[in-house]
Write an enzyme that holds these catalytic residues in place. Structure first.
Site, PDB file in Angstrom:
ATOM      1  N   GLY A  81       0.821  -1.207   0.000  1.00 32.26           N
ATOM      2  CA  GLY A  81       0.000   0.000   0.000  1.00 32.26           C
ATOM      3  C   GLY A  81       0.850   1.249   0.000  1.00 32.26           C
ATOM      4  O   GLY A  81       0.587   2.204   0.737  1.00 32.26           O
ATOM      5  N   SER A  82       1.874   1.263  -0.851  1.00 29.18           N
ATOM      6  CA  SER A  82       2.921   2.285  -0.745  1.00 29.18           C
ATOM      7  C   SER A  82       2.960   3.276  -1.897  1.00 29.18           C
ATOM      8  O   SER A  82       3.946   3.994  -2.070  1.00 29.18           O
ATOM      9  CB  SER A  82       4.282   1.592  -0.629  1.00 29.18           C
ATOM     10  N   GLY A  85       0.040   7.993   0.702  1.00 26.97           N
ATOM     11  CA  GLY A  85      -0.341   7.920   2.109  1.00 26.97           C
ATOM     12  C   GLY A  85       0.775   7.481   3.024  1.00 26.97           C
ATOM     13  O   GLY A  85       1.961   7.717   2.770  1.00 26.97           O
ATOM     14  N   ASP A 132      -3.158  -6.124  -6.730  1.00 20.72           N
ATOM     15  CA  ASP A 132      -4.415  -5.760  -6.086  1.00 20.72           C
ATOM     16  C   ASP A 132      -4.719  -6.815  -5.022  1.00 20.72           C
ATOM     17  O   ASP A 132      -5.082  -7.952  -5.339  1.00 20.72           O
ATOM     18  CB  ASP A 132      -5.543  -5.708  -7.119  1.00 20.72           C
ATOM     19  N   SER A 214      -5.130   0.497  13.543  1.00 19.48           N
ATOM     20  CA  SER A 214      -5.910   1.733  13.599  1.00 19.48           C
ATOM     21  C   SER A 214      -6.338   2.016  15.029  1.00 19.48           C
ATOM     22  O   SER A 214      -6.610   1.087  15.804  1.00 19.48           O
ATOM     23  CB  SER A 214      -7.149   1.626  12.708  1.00 19.48           C
ATOM     24  N   TYR A 227     -14.306  -2.601   9.745  1.00 21.66           N
ATOM     25  CA  TYR A 227     -12.968  -2.022   9.611  1.00 21.66           C
ATOM     26  C   TYR A 227     -12.193  -2.133  10.923  1.00 21.66           C
ATOM     27  O   TYR A 227     -11.062  -2.625  10.948  1.00 21.66           O
ATOM     28  CB  TYR A 227     -13.069  -0.559   9.190  1.00 21.66           C
ATOM     29  N   LYS A 231      -8.814  -4.483  11.901  1.00 22.92           N
ATOM     30  CA  LYS A 231      -7.602  -3.872  12.434  1.00 22.92           C
ATOM     31  C   LYS A 231      -7.246  -4.438  13.810  1.00 22.92           C
ATOM     32  O   LYS A 231      -6.073  -4.514  14.176  1.00 22.92           O
ATOM     33  CB  LYS A 231      -7.769  -2.346  12.510  1.00 22.92           C
TER      34      LYS A 231
END
Length: 357
Positions: A81-82, A85, A132, A214, A227, A231
């Protein structure tokens, strides 16, 4: 002379003796309760002082030390996920410390741009893999990644990739497609990437695994239910791994950031503006990386640690009540922004797509 009968005076004497005995018992009980109270108070004071001292050590003292990241962990770092963000910012921080980087995300255009920028700024080797993590064929996905990484000595794995709802909402308003994305990406990616790369670290006796959880996982959070639950899995996952491989030489860490100004919070103008409490990705990553090796579980950012303390201090019902109020407000803001965009472009397509996601 007849013997004196057992009178009221005799009974009063016995009663007085019983009362005196009970006073002795209660006096001893009071002493015990006083000792227990003092012990409890001492434990609370010690806990508070220890918590503050740990926060100072983790967030402040880490910056005073120099670490040879390549020597301690290995020449390559993989960050999922780089393309943007927190993942993009964390990859940049690792590159500044001399590590070569493998970026993994699904958007090739953003990956190519991130690769070019990091190589220009940090003079390290940067490669990327287009993947993905929500793909239907999960087996082929991880085989492709494993093949691409086969020739690299990966010393650090940063499991950052994650997805959230388009905006906070209740469970039945979330599509099955989005729910599967949450499971595949938030749970599956960290699990499978760690299972893939941890053996090499264990064999070499050094390395590191980071998962980005999170702040919503610290307590049950309405309207972010799935979500926050996914996490929470990461928290349990990394703590158990750290115990299982405590003698392996591999360092494990779970980061639990609260709101950070990234595309994931783009549904809210308030959150997107950022600030001291809501940092941008670069500020967060610059702080979080300094805590690696110092804390197995941390927010990674001191203002977020203050938020964590508040969250831990309030009862669960109050947390859920406050979370629901906040998320109701954020959802209304998101829907208002979507409606405004739909009006601007003369179409309801933007709004209907959001409701389906």
């Amino acid at each position: 002379m007849k013997p004196v009968p057992f009178t009221i005076d005799s009974f009063k004497f016995v009663l007085d003796q019983v009362v005196e005995d009970l006073k002795g018992v209660f006096a001893g009980t009071n002493d015990i309760l006083a000792i227990l109270g003092a012990y409890y108070a001492a434990r609370r004071v010690y806990g508070a002082v220890s918590t503050v001292a740990e926060a100072v050590y983790v967030h402040l003292l880490g910056r005073a030390t120099n670490v040879d990241w390549v020597k301690n962990y290995g020449p390559w770092a993989v960050v999922t996920g780089s393309s943007e963000g927190i993942g993009r910012a964390y990859a940049n921080e690792l590159a500044l410390r001399g590590l070569n980087i493998v970026l993994i995300s699904r958007n090739e255009r953003r990956l190519a741009r991130a690769k070019s920028e990091i190589e220009m700024d940090c003079k390290v080797n940067v490669q990327y893999i287009v993947a993905d993590f929500a793909a239907e064929n999960q087996g082929d996905l991880y085989k492709t990644i494993e093949t691409a990484l086969a020739d690299k000595e990966v010393g650090l794995l940063v499991n950052n990739v994650g997805v959230m709802y388009d905006y906070p909402d209740v469970l039945l308003n979330i599509t099955q497609q989005k729910l599967w994305q949450l499971i595949y990406v938030n749970i599956g990616a960290a699990t499978m990437m760690t299972h893939m790369l941890l053996p090499g670290m264990v064999e070499r006796g050094k390395g590191g695994v980071v998962v980005v959880s999170s702040g919503s996982s610290t307590q049950m959070t309405p309207q972010m239910t799935v979500y926050s639950a996914t996490k929470r899995y990461l928290d349990y996952f990394i703590h158990s791994l750290a115990y299982e491989y405590r003698d392996s030489g591999v360092t494990f860490q779970c980061l639990i950031p609260f709101y950070t100004a990234t595309r994931m919070t783009g549904y809210s103008e308030r959150l997107s503006k950022g600030g001291w409490i809501v940092p941008d990705a670069s500020r967060y990553a610059n702080s979080a990386i300094e805590t690696f090796g110092r804390s197995q579980c941390t927010t990674g950012y001191f203002p977020h640690t203050l938020q964590l303390w508040i969250g831990q201090a309030v009862p669960n019902w109050l947390w859920m009540w406050g979370s629901e109020k906040l998320n109701n407000s954020l959802r209304k803001e998101a829907l208002a922004r979507l409606a405004k965009r739909a009006t601007k472009y003369g179409s309801q397509e933007v709004l209907s797509d959001a409701n389906k996601s």
